[in-house]
Enzyme design. Sequence first.
Site, short mmCIF file in Angstrom:
data_model
loop_
_atom_site.label_atom_id
_atom_site.label_comp_id
_atom_site.label_asym_id
_atom_site.label_seq_id
_atom_site.Cartn_x
_atom_site.Cartn_y
_atom_site.Cartn_z
N HIS A 160 0.86 -1.19 0.00
CA HIS A 160 0.00 0.00 0.00
C HIS A 160 0.89 1.23 0.00
CE1 HIS A 160 0.57 -1.62 4.05
NE2 HIS A 160 0.62 -0.38 4.48
N HIS A 200 0.93 4.95 1.19
CA HIS A 200 0.27 5.96 2.02
C HIS A 200 0.35 7.30 1.29
CE1 HIS A 200 0.38 3.73 6.00
NE2 HIS A 200 1.33 3.08 5.37
#
Length: 114
Positions: A100, A102
């Site tokens: 992921h 951010h």
Amino acid sequence: MSETIFDKILRKEIPAEIVYEDESAISFKDISPQAPVHVLVIPKVKVAGFADFESRSNEEVGALFKAAAITARKLGLADDGYRIVVNQGRNGQQTVDYIHIHILGGRPMNWPPG
Ligand code: AMP
């Protein structure tokens, strides 16, 4: 690869506030925001972490970064700027084994990071 909470978010089995989606990625609000805007961007084809990008196609790698840039613009962060972060492994403080990006914005960031 073990099942993660992000697999469930991708399958819409648990709720998340999705702010952007395209054919290769989704972006949703972080449940524990560390800035006024804190969004996570994940690929639809699972990759456990950044280190695994070594064996993935340029298209896959590029699509995730492109989705992050589009997401940030759609969130209104492009003019003032923002930070993108990818935590990798134990020392990187990665807690969810589903890659992921951010996106953090809405305030000036500090440097160096902790
Ligand atoms: P990392 O430490 O880089 O692995 O980041 C994992 C992030 O996932 C943290 O910022 C968490 O707050 C966030 N997170 C964990 N569970 C959820 C969830 N159900 N919905 C949205 N964000 C989550």
